[in-house]
Enzyme design. Sequence first.
Site, PDB file in Angstrom:
ATOM      1  N   LEU A  41     -13.405  19.931  -3.015  1.00 32.11           N
ATOM      2  CA  LEU A  41     -14.267  19.634  -4.158  1.00 32.11           C
ATOM      3  C   LEU A  41     -15.613  19.072  -3.707  1.00 32.11           C
ATOM      4  O   LEU A  41     -16.666  19.517  -4.156  1.00 32.11           O
ATOM      5  CB  LEU A  41     -13.564  18.639  -5.091  1.00 32.11           C
ATOM      6  CG  LEU A  41     -14.314  18.220  -6.360  1.00 32.11           C
ATOM      7  CD1 LEU A  41     -14.484  19.408  -7.314  1.00 32.11           C
ATOM      8  CD2 LEU A  41     -13.560  17.082  -7.058  1.00 32.11           C
ATOM      9  N   THR A  42     -15.584  18.109  -2.789  1.00 33.60           N
ATOM     10  CA  THR A  42     -16.792  17.384  -2.384  1.00 33.60           C
ATOM     11  C   THR A  42     -17.777  18.278  -1.630  1.00 33.60           C
ATOM     12  O   THR A  42     -17.386  19.097  -0.797  1.00 33.60           O
ATOM     13  CB  THR A  42     -16.409  16.192  -1.495  1.00 33.60           C
ATOM     14  OG1 THR A  42     -15.527  15.336  -2.228  1.00 33.60           O
ATOM     15  CG2 THR A  42     -17.629  15.394  -1.078  1.00 33.60           C
ATOM     16  N   PRO A  80     -22.019  18.284   0.189  1.00 29.66           N
ATOM     17  CA  PRO A  80     -23.058  17.398   0.726  1.00 29.66           C
ATOM     18  C   PRO A  80     -23.982  16.812  -0.341  1.00 29.66           C
ATOM     19  O   PRO A  80     -24.451  15.682  -0.204  1.00 29.66           O
ATOM     20  CB  PRO A  80     -23.832  18.309   1.688  1.00 29.66           C
ATOM     21  CG  PRO A  80     -22.839  19.339   2.118  1.00 29.66           C
ATOM     22  CD  PRO A  80     -21.980  19.573   0.910  1.00 29.66           C
ATOM     23  N   SER A 134     -20.266  12.303  -5.810  1.00 27.19           N
ATOM     24  CA  SER A 134     -19.800  11.532  -6.959  1.00 27.19           C
ATOM     25  C   SER A 134     -19.862  12.299  -8.270  1.00 27.19           C
ATOM     26  O   SER A 134     -19.232  11.906  -9.247  1.00 27.19           O
ATOM     27  CB  SER A 134     -20.627  10.240  -7.085  1.00 27.19           C
ATOM     28  OG  SER A 134     -20.417   9.405  -5.964  1.00 27.19           O
ATOM     29  N   HIS A 143      -4.596 -14.321  12.336  1.00 27.28           N
ATOM     30  CA  HIS A 143      -4.303 -14.008  13.741  1.00 27.28           C
ATOM     31  C   HIS A 143      -5.377 -14.532  14.694  1.00 27.28           C
ATOM     32  O   HIS A 143      -5.185 -14.478  15.918  1.00 27.28           O
ATOM     33  CB  HIS A 143      -4.174 -12.490  13.928  1.00 27.28           C
ATOM     34  CG  HIS A 143      -2.856 -11.935  13.494  1.00 27.28           C
ATOM     35  ND1 HIS A 143      -2.503 -11.804  12.174  1.00 27.28           N
ATOM     36  CD2 HIS A 143      -1.792 -11.458  14.222  1.00 27.28           C
ATOM     37  CE1 HIS A 143      -1.292 -11.258  12.094  1.00 27.28           C
ATOM     38  NE2 HIS A 143      -0.848 -11.048  13.314  1.00 27.28           N
ATOM     39  N   GLY A 177      -8.494 -14.762  17.128  1.00 33.04           N
ATOM     40  CA  GLY A 177      -9.085 -13.808  18.064  1.00 33.04           C
ATOM     41  C   GLY A 177      -8.165 -12.649  18.398  1.00 33.04           C
ATOM     42  O   GLY A 177      -8.623 -11.530  18.652  1.00 33.04           O
ATOM     43  N   GLU A 214     -11.952   9.817  -3.396  1.00 33.42           N
ATOM     44  CA  GLU A 214     -11.346  10.003  -4.724  1.00 33.42           C
ATOM     45  C   GLU A 214     -12.136   9.278  -5.807  1.00 33.42           C
ATOM     46  O   GLU A 214     -11.594   8.843  -6.814  1.00 33.42           O
ATOM     47  CB  GLU A 214      -9.879   9.526  -4.764  1.00 33.42           C
ATOM     48  CG  GLU A 214      -9.026   9.907  -3.590  1.00 33.42           C
ATOM     49  CD  GLU A 214      -8.759  11.381  -3.513  1.00 33.42           C
ATOM     50  OE1 GLU A 214      -9.652  12.171  -3.831  1.00 33.42           O
ATOM     51  OE2 GLU A 214      -7.653  11.739  -3.100  1.00 33.42           O
TER      52      GLU A 214
END
Length: 379
Positions: free
Chosen positions: A124-125, A127, A131, A337, A339, A362
Amino acid sequence: MIDQLSSEEEAVVDQIHRFSNEILAPHAAELDATGAFATVHLPALAELGVMGMNLPETYGGIGLSGPALYHAVEAIAGACGSTASMLTAHFLATDSILLGATEALKQRVLPDAATGTSLGAFALTEPEAGSNPADMKTYAVREGDGYRIKGAKCFISNAGAADFIVVYAKTDRGAGARGVSAFVVEPKTTSGVSIGTREDTMGLRGGHVFPISLECWVPATNRLGDEGTGFRTAMKVLDNGRIEVAAQATGTARAAQAAAISYAKERQVGGQAIGSFQGLQWMLADSATELAAARALGLQAAALRGTGQRYSSESAFAKLYASEAAWRIADRALQIHGGYGYTKDFPLERYLRDLRIFRIYEGSSEIQRTIIARDLLRD
């Protein structure tokens, strides 16, 4: 409960959880490091019936309900985001055919897709039309008893290995969204389909995406439904796809939260586990609350899937909240966590890289807000 499953569906989801933990999770870091395509898992996924989870038994699928499908995708994403990406891209293609194609085309394509014999992609998308798909430049004109399709698509998951690609193109270039139609293109047997070099992505590195150039002919029997119905089909498919993105996001966030809890119990500072510190406890509590909220929104939307009701806002709620909350959850987990979280010895940095795309594809977070606002202001 909106996530209540039948005993059969619970058994399927439990089996997928075990498979994900035992088969997918141990290889997730390797897929990320090497960039190997997640199709390495395709035979095992096919044997489990996963490739047809979204399809009814009529076409060889296992016909999971919306909530069961959500839980299954979440389990896979929590183990390997790249595999979930490959799988859900396949679902976008098969959903397109299921929702928009003639019965003859469904019978020809979907059984092999359901068994994993063939892999699908959703194109679908473009360049210049990301949107707003109605702005697409790819077009299809009548030629003999078929169509000549010309144009370009970008960021198409699975395209390099796809046996069929659902391509959206304008059959009436002056009609905006009402001029969009959809076609099944089979790149391995159709001349004029050029798959470009794989994009070197930040995350989901085993879920490959490609640009496509098209100057090909397909028979009219490969069209999904009537001319001009493609945009409507695509929007329905994306409603489903956004729920699956929410499931992917919550699956990855769940894995990050589990890692944070485990580390908080084990890591000692000053002779006591860091989980005993109130500031860290609050971080875990905030993440648990956001994870529960994200899952609830996702399951709310998933429960509407297949009911015939409109659920564009609900899928937008789920995708928007889950994609943004998951990022915060994984970021807190990395912080816990310290570093070590910033090293590749732990999976937190991979989770963050994988999660970043969920706020873009999406339909970006901004597009989800637009969808929600339009529904709120609708007369």
